[in-house]
Design an enzyme around this catalytic site. Structure first.
Site, PDB file in Angstrom:
ATOM      1  N   ARG A 168       0.796  -1.224   0.000  1.00  0.00           N
ATOM      2  CA  ARG A 168       0.000   0.000   0.000  1.00  0.00           C
ATOM      3  C   ARG A 168       0.834   1.281   0.000  1.00  0.00           C
ATOM      4  O   ARG A 168       0.385   2.326   0.478  1.00  0.00           O
ATOM      5  CB  ARG A 168      -0.991   0.001   1.169  1.00  0.00           C
ATOM      6  N   SER A 217     -11.311   0.464   2.139  1.00  0.00           N
ATOM      7  CA  SER A 217     -10.705   0.013   3.398  1.00  0.00           C
ATOM      8  C   SER A 217     -10.143   1.199   4.170  1.00  0.00           C
ATOM      9  O   SER A 217      -9.380   1.995   3.626  1.00  0.00           O
ATOM     10  CB  SER A 217      -9.589  -0.988   3.119  1.00  0.00           C
ATOM     11  N   GLU A 287      -5.298   3.639   5.772  1.00  0.00           N
ATOM     12  CA  GLU A 287      -5.159   3.461   4.326  1.00  0.00           C
ATOM     13  C   GLU A 287      -5.813   4.628   3.593  1.00  0.00           C
ATOM     14  O   GLU A 287      -5.396   5.006   2.502  1.00  0.00           O
ATOM     15  CB  GLU A 287      -5.785   2.131   3.889  1.00  0.00           C
TER      16      GLU A 287
END
EC number: 1.3.1.98
Length: 295
Positions: A168, A217, A287
């Protein structure tokens, strides 16, 4: 006095960003700029003698714009940066192309490896920036290189290795705007590709609140476990602050129930982060990006 560079594209002052985000919250951009093309963007960056703060904006799918808005210039690459073309057995894709649109293009042209994009909201540029992934695949698996421009107006290229993809995130310089992404092509069967895309869509609709005002998310998964499991274990499924709540369907998704502010959402995320740490000893990492000023 604010002096803006002369450009061919479009400026808007005190521009409301709320309608561009999936959460439908947040304040205004002091200046909103949509460049006509790469040369127009370069011209703006070179002329930015006042060093106005710059933020880039994609599809608004994994971001919270704080209620106080954003100082300086918000740059959004529009349709002119969304082309898809074949060159030398590679796909050259503009960074503002939606992940979903690229997935559909690849299915129509029997190109495999892009099926997972159908389940990731947002743009190609944003996907590279966070090494977005789902259902066993990530951007690092399909990117060959990118073309970008830095805030000084220099055009640059970075190979997959130079991008330094991580979970990520990546190792790219911060003051960078991705313009194009070059992907490798692997031929497949259109019907099989479509079947896989349908499987992904069905899985998403049954496990994620895709019809709600959400940003995907909220937290990245810690190594060895799932964020939603830790949130559930802490008793926070459905937990609510103001107009924001953790989804009952998937408790790693925050939802704007209709009247949430950006503060409600950020406060909720911070509260969940704190409580999970107290319960499990694990600090969840955001995130979803949070940018802008507090009011």
């Amino acid at each position: 006095m604010l002096i803006l560079p002369i450009v061919k594209g479009e400026y808007k002052k005190d521009y409301n960003l709320k309608h561009l985000t999936w959460f439908k919250v947040g304040g205004n951009a002091e200046i909103f700029f949509k460049p006509l093309d790469s040369e127009d963007l370069k011209s703006f960056l070179i002329q930015n003698k006042q060093k106005l703060p710059i933020k880039t904006f994609g599809a608004g799918s994994n971001i919270i714009i704080r209620d106080g808005g954003i100082e300086g210039v918000v740059i959004k690459l529009g349709q002119n940066f969304s082309n898809i073309e074949f060159i030398d057995n590679h796909l050259i894709v503009g960074s503002s192309c939606l992940n979903y649109n690229l997935a559909k293009f690849c299915q129509a042209n029997a190109i495999s490896g892009f099926e997972f994009l159908v389940g990731i909201p947002g743009t190609i540029g944003g996907g590279v920036a966070m090494n977005a992934g789902a259902y066993g695949s990530e951007f690092k698996d399909i990117v060959v290189q990118i073309e970008a421009i830095d805030f000084a107006g220099n055009f640059l290229t970075f190979t997959n290795e130079e991008i330094g993809f991580k979970y990520r995130s990546n190792n790219l310089p911060k003051n960078l705007i991705i313009l194009k992404v070059i992907f490798k092509i692997n031929k497949g069967d259109s019907e099989n590709i479509l079947l896989r895309m349908n499987e992904i869509n069905n899985a998403r609709s049954s496990t994620q609140p895709i019809k709600e005002r959400t940003g995907g998310s909220t937290f990245a998964n810690p190594e060895g476990c799932k964020s939603w499991e830790l949130i559930d274990k802490a008793g926070l499924r459905g937990y609510r602050i103001g107009g924001a709540s953790m989804s009952e369907l998937h408790c790693n998704f925050m939802i704007n129930n209709g009247d949430a502010t950006a503060k409600d959402l950020e406060d909720l995320g911070n509260f969940v982060q704190q409580k999970v740490c107290e319960d499990s000893g694990v600090k969840l990492e955001w995130e979803i990006k949070r940018i802008g000023r507090h009011p």
